[in-house]
Design a protein around this motif. Sequence first.
Motif, PDB file in Angstrom:
ATOM      1  N   GLN A  15       0.818  -1.228   0.000  1.00 63.28           N
ATOM      2  CA  GLN A  15       0.000   0.000   0.000  1.00 63.28           C
ATOM      3  C   GLN A  15       0.845   1.268   0.000  1.00 63.28           C
ATOM      4  OE1 GLN A  15       0.305  -1.112   3.362  1.00 63.28           O
ATOM      5  NE2 GLN A  15      -0.607  -3.114   3.026  1.00 63.28           N
ATOM      6  N   GLN A  16       1.688   1.348   1.027  1.00 66.77           N
ATOM      7  CA  GLN A  16       2.418   2.594   1.220  1.00 66.77           C
ATOM      8  C   GLN A  16       3.785   2.559   0.561  1.00 66.77           C
ATOM      9  OE1 GLN A  16       3.740   1.660   5.704  1.00 66.77           O
ATOM     10  NE2 GLN A  16       1.587   1.884   5.262  1.00 66.77           N
ATOM     11  N   ARG A  17       3.785   2.284  -0.708  1.00 66.32           N
ATOM     12  CA  ARG A  17       5.054   2.114  -1.352  1.00 66.32           C
ATOM     13  C   ARG A  17       5.241   2.932  -2.620  1.00 66.32           C
ATOM     14  NH1 ARG A  17       8.850  -1.574  -0.184  1.00 66.32           N
ATOM     15  NH2 ARG A  17       9.269  -1.132   1.970  1.00 66.32           N
ATOM     16  N   ALA A  18       4.647   4.078  -2.671  1.00 70.27           N
ATOM     17  CA  ALA A  18       4.851   4.875  -3.867  1.00 70.27           C
ATOM     18  C   ALA A  18       6.257   5.409  -3.818  1.00 70.27           C
ATOM     19  CB  ALA A  18       3.871   6.020  -3.917  1.00 70.27           C
ATOM     20  N   ASN A  19       6.466   6.340  -2.932  1.00 72.19           N
ATOM     21  CA  ASN A  19       7.769   6.935  -2.756  1.00 72.19           C
ATOM     22  C   ASN A  19       7.763   7.447  -1.338  1.00 72.19           C
ATOM     23  OD1 ASN A  19       9.941   8.597  -2.560  1.00 72.19           O
ATOM     24  ND2 ASN A  19       9.724   9.432  -4.625  1.00 72.19           N
ATOM     25  N   GLN A  20       8.481   6.787  -0.529  1.00 74.76           N
ATOM     26  CA  GLN A  20       8.452   7.121   0.884  1.00 74.76           C
ATOM     27  C   GLN A  20       8.847   8.575   1.126  1.00 74.76           C
ATOM     28  OE1 GLN A  20       6.617   4.998   1.962  1.00 74.76           O
ATOM     29  NE2 GLN A  20       7.769   3.801   3.470  1.00 74.76           N
ATOM     30  N   GLN A  21       9.756   9.060   0.347  1.00 74.15           N
ATOM     31  CA  GLN A  21      10.203  10.430   0.563  1.00 74.15           C
ATOM     32  C   GLN A  21       9.071  11.420   0.316  1.00 74.15           C
ATOM     33  OE1 GLN A  21      14.060  11.496  -0.898  1.00 74.15           O
ATOM     34  NE2 GLN A  21      14.856   9.433  -0.662  1.00 74.15           N
ATOM     35  N   GLN A  22       8.227  11.095  -0.641  1.00 74.88           N
ATOM     36  CA  GLN A  22       7.049  11.934  -0.854  1.00 74.88           C
ATOM     37  C   GLN A  22       6.194  11.961   0.405  1.00 74.88           C
ATOM     38  OE1 GLN A  22       6.292  13.828  -3.492  1.00 74.88           O
ATOM     39  NE2 GLN A  22       8.318  13.215  -4.221  1.00 74.88           N
ATOM     40  N   THR A  23       6.007  10.800   0.950  1.00 75.44           N
ATOM     41  CA  THR A  23       5.209  10.700   2.173  1.00 75.44           C
ATOM     42  C   THR A  23       5.793  11.580   3.261  1.00 75.44           C
ATOM     43  OG1 THR A  23       4.782   8.402   1.585  1.00 75.44           O
ATOM     44  CG2 THR A  23       4.272   9.072   3.842  1.00 75.44           C
ATOM     45  N   VAL A  24       7.087  11.513   3.386  1.00 78.11           N
ATOM     46  CA  VAL A  24       7.758  12.288   4.410  1.00 78.11           C
ATOM     47  C   VAL A  24       7.550  13.786   4.176  1.00 78.11           C
ATOM     48  CG1 VAL A  24      10.009  12.935   5.338  1.00 78.11           C
ATOM     49  CG2 VAL A  24       9.497  10.536   4.860  1.00 78.11           C
ATOM     50  N   LEU A  25       7.788  14.208   2.952  1.00 77.61           N
ATOM     51  CA  LEU A  25       7.696  15.633   2.662  1.00 77.61           C
ATOM     52  C   LEU A  25       6.262  16.131   2.790  1.00 77.61           C
ATOM     53  CD1 LEU A  25      10.219  15.863  -0.279  1.00 77.61           C
ATOM     54  CD2 LEU A  25      10.557  16.365   2.145  1.00 77.61           C
ATOM     55  N   LEU A  44       4.898  10.181  11.605  1.00 80.63           N
ATOM     56  CA  LEU A  44       4.605   9.227  10.542  1.00 80.63           C
ATOM     57  C   LEU A  44       4.282   7.864  11.136  1.00 80.63           C
ATOM     58  CD1 LEU A  44       7.385  10.426   8.134  1.00 80.63           C
ATOM     59  CD2 LEU A  44       4.955  10.346   7.577  1.00 80.63           C
ATOM     60  N   ILE A  45       5.135   7.396  12.005  1.00 82.58           N
ATOM     61  CA  ILE A  45       4.905   6.101  12.640  1.00 82.58           C
ATOM     62  C   ILE A  45       3.568   6.126  13.380  1.00 82.58           C
ATOM     63  CG2 ILE A  45       5.725   4.512  14.404  1.00 82.58           C
ATOM     64  CD1 ILE A  45       7.427   4.583  11.888  1.00 82.58           C
ATOM     65  N   GLY A  46       3.361   7.212  14.122  1.00 81.30           N
ATOM     66  CA  GLY A  46       2.129   7.322  14.902  1.00 81.30           C
ATOM     67  C   GLY A  46       0.885   7.273  14.040  1.00 81.30           C
ATOM     68  N   SER A  47       1.001   7.746  12.820  1.00 73.81           N
ATOM     69  CA  SER A  47      -0.177   7.751  11.962  1.00 73.81           C
ATOM     70  C   SER A  47      -0.209   6.518  11.069  1.00 73.81           C
ATOM     71  CB  SER A  47      -0.200   9.026  11.116  1.00 73.81           C
ATOM     72  OG  SER A  47       0.834   8.988  10.166  1.00 73.81           O
ATOM     73  N   GLY A  48       0.530   5.507  11.450  1.00 77.23           N
ATOM     74  CA  GLY A  48       0.435   4.247  10.743  1.00 77.23           C
ATOM     75  C   GLY A  48       1.322   4.095   9.522  1.00 77.23           C
ATOM     76  N   LYS A  49       2.024   5.160   9.163  1.00 76.51           N
ATOM     77  CA  LYS A  49       2.914   5.054   8.009  1.00 76.51           C
ATOM     78  C   LYS A  49       4.228   4.426   8.451  1.00 76.51           C
ATOM     79  CE  LYS A  49       0.639   8.169   5.204  1.00 76.51           C
ATOM     80  NZ  LYS A  49      -0.293   8.795   6.127  1.00 76.51           N
ATOM     81  N   SER A  50       4.638   3.381   7.769  1.00 78.87           N
ATOM     82  CA  SER A  50       5.886   2.751   8.151  1.00 78.87           C
ATOM     83  C   SER A  50       7.039   3.252   7.294  1.00 78.87           C
ATOM     84  CB  SER A  50       5.730   1.233   8.017  1.00 78.87           C
ATOM     85  OG  SER A  50       6.914   0.645   7.580  1.00 78.87           O
ATOM     86  N   VAL A  51       7.861   4.098   7.866  1.00 77.67           N
ATOM     87  CA  VAL A  51       9.055   4.565   7.158  1.00 77.67           C
ATOM     88  C   VAL A  51      10.246   4.446   8.093  1.00 77.67           C
ATOM     89  CG1 VAL A  51       7.952   6.210   5.621  1.00 77.67           C
ATOM     90  CG2 VAL A  51       8.600   6.907   7.910  1.00 77.67           C
ATOM     91  N   GLY A  52      11.411   4.306   7.493  1.00 73.70           N
ATOM     92  CA  GLY A  52      12.618   4.221   8.296  1.00 73.70           C
ATOM     93  C   GLY A  52      13.114   5.615   8.620  1.00 73.70           C
ATOM     94  N   LEU A  53      13.750   5.732   9.761  1.00 74.42           N
ATOM     95  CA  LEU A  53      14.283   7.028  10.149  1.00 74.42           C
ATOM     96  C   LEU A  53      15.304   7.518   9.119  1.00 74.42           C
ATOM     97  CD1 LEU A  53      14.530   9.307  12.184  1.00 74.42           C
ATOM     98  CD2 LEU A  53      16.035   7.857  13.544  1.00 74.42           C
ATOM     99  N   ALA A  54      16.074   6.595   8.601  1.00 80.08           N
ATOM    100  CA  ALA A  54      17.072   6.981   7.602  1.00 80.08           C
ATOM    101  C   ALA A  54      16.413   7.628   6.401  1.00 80.08           C
ATOM    102  CB  ALA A  54      17.886   5.767   7.174  1.00 80.08           C
ATOM    103  N   THR A  55      15.259   7.131   6.035  1.00 80.63           N
ATOM    104  CA  THR A  55      14.551   7.692   4.895  1.00 80.63           C
ATOM    105  C   THR A  55      14.089   9.111   5.185  1.00 80.63           C
ATOM    106  OG1 THR A  55      13.849   5.531   4.148  1.00 80.63           O
ATOM    107  CG2 THR A  55      12.552   7.400   3.383  1.00 80.63           C
ATOM    108  N   VAL A  56      13.682   9.338   6.411  1.00 77.07           N
ATOM    109  CA  VAL A  56      13.293  10.685   6.792  1.00 77.07           C
ATOM    110  C   VAL A  56      14.492  11.625   6.641  1.00 77.07           C
ATOM    111  CG1 VAL A  56      12.497  12.153   8.670  1.00 77.07           C
ATOM    112  CG2 VAL A  56      11.514   9.885   8.363  1.00 77.07           C
TER     113      VAL A  56
END
Lengths: 138, 138
Positions: A15-25, A44-56
């Motif tokens: 689901q959440q795999r378009a472009n994580q960086q977009q999600t972050v921004l 992001l984590i709190g709202s259910g989005k799974s991203v790595g800190l490194a990606t942020v």
Amino acid sequence: MRIDYHFSMQRTNQQQRANQQQTVLRALGEADGPLSARELWSRLIGSGKSVGLATVYRALQRGVEEGTLESVEGLGRGVRYEPKDREHHHHFLCSTCDHAFDLFGCVEGLDSLVPDGFQMTGHEVVLLGTCDACGNAA
Amino acid sequence: MRIDYHFSMQRTNQQQRANQQQTVLRALGEADGPLSARELWSRLIGSGKSVGLATVYRALQRGVEEGTLESVEGLGRGVRYEPKDREHHHHFLCSTCDHAFDLFGCVEGLDSLVPDGFQMTGHEVVLLGTCDACGNAA
DNA sequence: GGAGAAATGATAATCAATTCTCACATTATT
DNA sequence: AATAATGTGAGAATTGATTATCATTTCTCC
């Protein structure tokens, strides 16, 4: 002998795999003030989005390089980031929750503070105190 | 037979041996702006005073505990310290040499920036730019 | 002068923030 | 599909600031 690798393919998260960086921004753009890498990651984590800190960190770094983001120092410790397209503004730093809120408007009389021989290229104003939520929670 | 102990009494430094913390605090008091532990230490070393960095940290920490010093965040990264007996003032942060200078005076119109429900207990103003020395050195 | 408390400096330990690494996934290009 | 280029997550490595440790050295007070 047979070795069985069952590395987890479980974490594919299509689901959440378009472009994580977009999600972050996008998340940073929706915030009501500048956020640190960790604050952003927590949201992001709190709202259910799974991203790595490194990606942020990667997204923030790249945003700054590309000129869409701006790093904001001077709010407590640490560095926070905000979209660069916001109008000139300042911040309110809540000493209870440590959140930084965007303010609107500016102040008068800065020029008169500049000592002789100094060249002012910018300024920051930070109001300190308690935000609405923390004030009511008391 | 005679044994000659010449252990080094050389580093007894009787001149600068009253109380190192006094030395540290005096140097901070003479500065033209808030200093970080390391900045303060560098100045001391640079001026021939031999003190350990740990002692600088101890002096600062104690100064804060005893209420004679105040820690100042919001100037770039890091924490700086200044004597608490100074009048209300703000700072100029030189983006070239990264030194923070005390300013005199304050600004108008801060209250109008505070959002509804927020309680302001303090404020900081930081002017950014180039100090006299760095401007001329360019 | 002596005993114990406090101060000192060097350096190791800690801690948080940030960057790096690498195996794998995804996307873009033929 | 095949291949290359890029993105991603987890955790290790690095960095810088601050604190803790410890062997000495000074101070204080008797």
